[in-house]
Structure formats: structure tokens, C-alpha cells
Design an enzyme around this catalytic site. Structure first.
Site, PDB file in Angstrom:
ATOM      1  N   GLY A  10       0.805  -1.224   0.000  1.00  0.00           N
ATOM      2  CA  GLY A  10       0.000   0.000   0.000  1.00  0.00           C
ATOM      3  C   GLY A  10       0.841   1.278   0.000  1.00  0.00           C
ATOM      4  N   ASP A  35      -2.425 -12.607   4.339  1.00  0.00           N
ATOM      5  CA  ASP A  35      -3.783 -12.057   4.363  1.00  0.00           C
ATOM      6  C   ASP A  35      -4.151 -11.836   5.835  1.00  0.00           C
ATOM      7  OD1 ASP A  35      -6.518 -11.667   4.473  1.00  0.00           O
ATOM      8  OD2 ASP A  35      -6.971 -13.146   2.922  1.00  0.00           O
ATOM      9  N   ASP A 101      -9.939   9.822  10.023  1.00  0.00           N
ATOM     10  CA  ASP A 101     -10.791  10.932  10.461  1.00  0.00           C
ATOM     11  C   ASP A 101     -12.279  10.596  10.284  1.00  0.00           C
ATOM     12  OD1 ASP A 101     -10.149  10.953   7.675  1.00  0.00           O
ATOM     13  OD2 ASP A 101     -10.953  12.978   7.478  1.00  0.00           O
ATOM     14  N   TYR A 124     -17.560   1.875   5.678  1.00  0.00           N
ATOM     15  CA  TYR A 124     -16.098   1.963   5.808  1.00  0.00           C
ATOM     16  C   TYR A 124     -15.745   2.526   7.188  1.00  0.00           C
ATOM     17  CZ  TYR A 124     -11.510   4.216   5.531  1.00  0.00           C
ATOM     18  OH  TYR A 124     -10.237   4.632   5.812  1.00  0.00           O
ATOM     19  N   TRP A 149      -6.914  11.939   4.645  1.00  0.00           N
ATOM     20  CA  TRP A 149      -6.628  12.540   3.326  1.00  0.00           C
ATOM     21  C   TRP A 149      -5.168  12.268   2.934  1.00  0.00           C
ATOM     22  CZ3 TRP A 149      -9.295  17.899   2.274  1.00  0.00           C
ATOM     23  CH2 TRP A 149     -10.613  17.870   2.721  1.00  0.00           C
TER      24      TRP A 149
HETATM   25  N1  LIG Z   1      -5.723   6.782   1.866  1.00  0.00           N
HETATM   26  C1  LIG Z   1      -6.300   7.650   2.669  1.00  0.00           C
HETATM   27  O1  LIG Z   1      -6.663   8.772   2.270  1.00  0.00           O
HETATM   28  C2  LIG Z   1      -6.565   7.297   4.113  1.00  0.00           C
HETATM   29  C3  LIG Z   1      -7.299   8.177   4.902  1.00  0.00           C
HETATM   30  C4  LIG Z   1      -7.509   7.863   6.243  1.00  0.00           C
HETATM   31  C5  LIG Z   1      -7.006   6.697   6.772  1.00  0.00           C
HETATM   32  N2  LIG Z   1      -6.302   5.852   5.983  1.00  0.00           N
HETATM   33  C6  LIG Z   1      -5.780   4.623   6.587  1.00  0.00           C
HETATM   34  O2  LIG Z   1      -4.373   4.606   6.460  1.00  0.00           O
HETATM   35  C7  LIG Z   1      -3.905   3.268   6.294  1.00  0.00           C
HETATM   36  C8  LIG Z   1      -3.023   3.165   5.063  1.00  0.00           C
HETATM   37  O3  LIG Z   1      -3.794   3.558   3.936  1.00  0.00           O
HETATM   38  P1  LIG Z   1      -3.221   3.517   2.448  1.00  0.00           P
HETATM   39  O4  LIG Z   1      -3.877   4.624   1.699  1.00  0.00           O
HETATM   40  O5  LIG Z   1      -1.757   3.377   2.449  1.00  0.00           O
HETATM   41  O6  LIG Z   1      -3.867   2.143   1.928  1.00  0.00           O
HETATM   42  P2  LIG Z   1      -3.718   1.435   0.513  1.00  0.00           P
HETATM   43  O7  LIG Z   1      -2.748   2.136  -0.366  1.00  0.00           O
HETATM   44  O8  LIG Z   1      -5.121   1.194   0.009  1.00  0.00           O
HETATM   45  O9  LIG Z   1      -3.066   0.049   0.926  1.00  0.00           O
HETATM   46  C9  LIG Z   1      -3.768  -0.930   1.595  1.00  0.00           C
HETATM   47  C10 LIG Z   1      -3.027  -2.224   1.363  1.00  0.00           C
HETATM   48  O10 LIG Z   1      -3.699  -3.250   2.090  1.00  0.00           O
HETATM   49  C11 LIG Z   1      -3.680  -4.409   1.292  1.00  0.00           C
HETATM   50  N3  LIG Z   1      -4.718  -5.340   1.732  1.00  0.00           N
HETATM   51  C12 LIG Z   1      -6.038  -5.306   1.456  1.00  0.00           C
HETATM   52  N4  LIG Z   1      -6.631  -6.373   2.013  1.00  0.00           N
HETATM   53  C13 LIG Z   1      -5.669  -7.076   2.668  1.00  0.00           C
HETATM   54  C14 LIG Z   1      -5.654  -8.276   3.427  1.00  0.00           C
HETATM   55  N5  LIG Z   1      -6.789  -8.963   3.639  1.00  0.00           N
HETATM   56  N6  LIG Z   1      -4.483  -8.695   3.939  1.00  0.00           N
HETATM   57  C15 LIG Z   1      -3.334  -8.014   3.716  1.00  0.00           C
HETATM   58  N7  LIG Z   1      -3.281  -6.873   3.000  1.00  0.00           N
HETATM   59  C16 LIG Z   1      -4.444  -6.413   2.484  1.00  0.00           C
HETATM   60  C17 LIG Z   1      -3.910  -3.889  -0.106  1.00  0.00           C
HETATM   61  O11 LIG Z   1      -3.540  -4.856  -1.052  1.00  0.00           O
HETATM   62  P3  LIG Z   1      -4.266  -4.881  -2.499  1.00  0.00           P
HETATM   63  O12 LIG Z   1      -3.897  -3.591  -3.150  1.00  0.00           O
HETATM   64  O13 LIG Z   1      -3.701  -6.084  -3.134  1.00  0.00           O
HETATM   65  O14 LIG Z   1      -5.734  -4.954  -2.223  1.00  0.00           O
HETATM   66  C18 LIG Z   1      -2.986  -2.670  -0.101  1.00  0.00           C
HETATM   67  O15 LIG Z   1      -1.673  -3.027  -0.472  1.00  0.00           O
HETATM   68  C19 LIG Z   1      -5.165   2.393   6.262  1.00  0.00           C
HETATM   69  O16 LIG Z   1      -5.443   1.888   7.538  1.00  0.00           O
HETATM   70  C20 LIG Z   1      -6.257   3.372   5.882  1.00  0.00           C
HETATM   71  O17 LIG Z   1      -7.543   2.976   6.306  1.00  0.00           O
HETATM   72  C21 LIG Z   1      -6.062   6.116   4.661  1.00  0.00           C
END
Ligand SMILES: NC(=O)c1ccc[n+]([C@@H]2O[C@H](COP(=O)([O-])OP(=O)(O)OC[C@H]3O[C@@H](n4cnc5c(N)ncnc54)[C@H](OP(=O)(O)O)[C@@H]3O)[C@@H](O)[C@H]2O)c1
Length: 279
Positions: A10, A35, A101, A124, A149
Site C-alpha cells: 500500500g 492475508d 478521520d 467503511y 486525506w
Molecule cells: N488513503 C487515505 O486517504 C486514508 C485516509 C484515512 C485513513 N487511511 C488509513 O491509512 C492506512 C493506510 O492507507 P493507504 O492509503 O496506504 O492504503 P492502501 O494504499 O489502500 O493500501 C492498503 C493495502 O492493504 C492491502 N490489503 C487489502 N486487504 C488485505 C488483506 N486482507 N491482507 C493483507 N493486506 C491487504 C492492499 O492490497 P491490495 O492492493 O492487493 O488490495 C494494499 O496493499 C489504512 O489503515 C487506511 O484505512 C487512509
């Protein structure tokens, strides 16, 4: 420190690995390698690698899809952290888990502090609250870190979406009535690194300083990128999507401030760094 990052494909995970790999013994496991929704596999991996810290970057982040893929959202966002919390506790490891958030309903007119009551609006958001609860219930040494964000290199994020839209179209319309705190993965990696060493476990907000609407964020992106784009304001009601969004989720990093000092830069400063280091 021996650090195991799960969900390592990610956006945030890749930045953590980029910054920490020279300073720590890192084990990075992608979804294909582990997983997080499979408890016995999680137990086996944590037992095998014996990390000091497990960092959970796995998430189901598709906010709109979650409305109809409820089981998938809970499997990753609630069972995942529960499983990691159980396994970390059994192996005496600390757990870092990221939340959002969106745990708040966005009705507060001043910045949210860590211990304000949560009231998630969509699936979500509810699944992320369930993940927070699971971490608190199942392990004693955790950093529960709320980000918002997020923008990081190589990921799908708003900055890249705006730069792409600017290339494709002449006019871009963005909502003015959702306000938050843009947060850059590079800043999270730096602040979290400092925090990890304190072992001052608990709940933290870790978001960029300053706040803006998505519209103001887009204006900032185009201004700093030197792009002349026709940007038109719209509203969440006009830009209807399946999942409800909280209107105003400005987070204040109070616990970070009181523990190690709030070093998170203003989002405009971080945007400048991001644009200048973009490949
Ligand atoms: N992005 C934002 O704006 C945002 C905002 C607020 C909070 N957050 C939080 O910040 C954290 C990091 O976010 P991010 O944007 O870096 O996320 P991301 O880029 O969507 O990465 C999530 C990763 O988790 C993997 N994944 C999904 N299901 C899985 C499973 N069952 N077992 C193992 N890995 C799995 C995905 O793999 P695949 O790609 O193969 O599915 C992906 O590599 C998360 O907790 C997210 O909720 C993000």
C-alpha cells in the site's frame, strides 16, 4: 528494532519502508504473502518473524464500495487488526494500527481531539471503528494512529487525481463543503518513527497542520504545480456518492503534541515537498 509491515504493497506502507529500511530490520509482507483476515496465518507469521513491532498497513479503503461489500470491509478493517492484535500480544510485540478521520461524524465546529466521541457515518467508517475497538480489546501495547486525506508517492491519491484530471480535461469541479487535514505519508513516517521509540502507547491523531476543503486543496495543487486549470466549485449533494462523508474532520494532534511535540508540517509545505520529489 525488528519491524514487520503487513499490507506492505500500500501507499503508506511503501513510504514507511522507504524511510525505515536503513535504520531497522524490516520484514515487509504484501497481501499475497499474508492475508490479515486469516488468524492462524497471522499467528504463524508473527511467531516466525518475532518482530518487536507489527505495523498494520492493510486496509479496505474503497469508501463507496464498502457500502455494498460490507463483509469485505469488516474482514480487512476489523478482523485484520483483531488478528494482528491477538498475535502481537501472544508474541509480546507492539502493534501500530492506522485509523481515519472518518470515525467522526464531521459535525463538530472545532478540531477533533483524540478522545472526542466517535460517530461513524458509513460502512467503511464503522469498520474502521470496529478495528480501533479490536486493537484496544486484544492488545496492551499499541499505537492507534488516525490519519486523514493521505498523499504518498506511488499511490492513488488526490494530488495525483488532480494532476491527472488537469492533463485530461480543461475544467475540474471539486467540492467546497468537505473540510479536513491533508496528510502526507512522508510526514507520518517521520513522526511515527519518533513516537515508536518512546513506547508511549495509545491513541494519536497524526495529520497535517492547517486545514482546507477539497476545493482549496485542489487550488493549492494547481498553484504549486504552476497549472492553469478552470476549477469550479461543487457540493457533496451535487456530487452524490454511495457513502456519506463527514463534513468537517479537522483533527488536532493533541497527544502527539503532548508526547513528542507536533512536528507535522503545514499541508502546503508538505505538498511542496511532495511535488518536488515526484518521479
Ligand atoms: N488513503 C487515505 O486517504 C486514508 C485516509 C484515512 C485513513 N487511511 C488509513 O491509512 C492506512 C493506510 O492507507 P493507504 O492509503 O496506504 O492504503 P492502501 O494504499 O489502500 O493500501 C492498503 C493495502 O492493504 C492491502 N490489503 C487489502 N486487504 C488485505 C488483506 N486482507 N491482507 C493483507 N493486506 C491487504 C492492499 O492490497 P491490495 O492492493 O492487493 O488490495 C494494499 O496493499 C489504512 O489503515 C487506511 O484505512 C487512509
Amino acid at each position: 528494532m525488528k519491524i514487520m509491515i503487513v499490507g506492505s504493497g500500500g501507499m503508506l506502507a511503501r513510504e514507511l519502508a522507504r524511510q525505515w529500511s536503513t535504520r531497522h530490520d524490516l520484514i515487509a509482507l504484501t497481501r499475497q504473502e499474508l492475508d490479515v483476515s486469516a488468524l492462524e496465518n497471522v499467528r504463524r507469521a508473527v511467531k516466525l518473524h518475532t518482530p518487536d513491532v507489527v505495523v498494520n498497513c492493510a486496509a479496505y479503503n474503497r469508501v463507496d464500495d464498502a457500502e455494498t461489500h460490507i463483509e469485505d470491509a469488516y474482514r480487512v478493517n476489523a478482523l485484520g487488526p483483531r488478528n494482528l492484535a491477538i498475535a502481537a500480544e501472544e508474541q509480546n510485540a507492539a502493534l501500530v494500527h492506522f485509523s481515519t478521520d472518518y470515525v467522526f461524524d464531521g459535525k463538530k465546529t472545532s478540531p477533533y481531539l483524540e478522545y472526542d466521541a466517535v460517530n461513524p457515518l458509513g460502512v467503511y467508517a464503522k469498520s474502521k471503528v470496529a478495528g480501533e475497538t479490536a486493537v484496544r480489546d486484544h492488545c496492551t501495547r499499541f499505537f492507534l494512529v488516525r490519519v486523514a486525506w493521505l498523499v504518498g508517492h506511488g499511490g492513488r491519491n488526490f494530488v495525483e487525481a488532480m494532476l491527472h484530471a488537469a492533463k485530461e480535461k480543461k475544467a475540474v469541479s471539486v467540492v467546497t463543503d468537505q473540510v479536513g487535514t491533508p496528510t502526507f505519508c512522508a510526514d507520518v513516517a517521520r513522526a511515527l518513527h519518533t513516537l515508536l521509540e518512546t513506547r508511549a502507547f495509545g491513541l494519536y491523531h497524526m495529520t497535517g497542520n492547517g486545514s482546507c476543503s477539497w476545493f482549496e486543496f485542489a487550488e493549492g495543487i494547481f498553484r504549486q504545480a504552476g497549472l492553469n486549470v478552470a476549477l469550479t466549485p461543487t457540493t457533496m449533494a451535487a456530487y452524490a456518492r454511495p457513502a456519506p462523508r463527514p463534513a468537517s474532520t479537522i483533527l488536532r494532534n493533541l497527544m502527539l503534541e503532548l508526547t513528542v511535540g507536533d512536528t507535522m508540517p503545514h499541508w502546503q509545505e508538505s505538498l511542496r515537498e511532495y511535488l518536488s520529489t515526484r518521479g
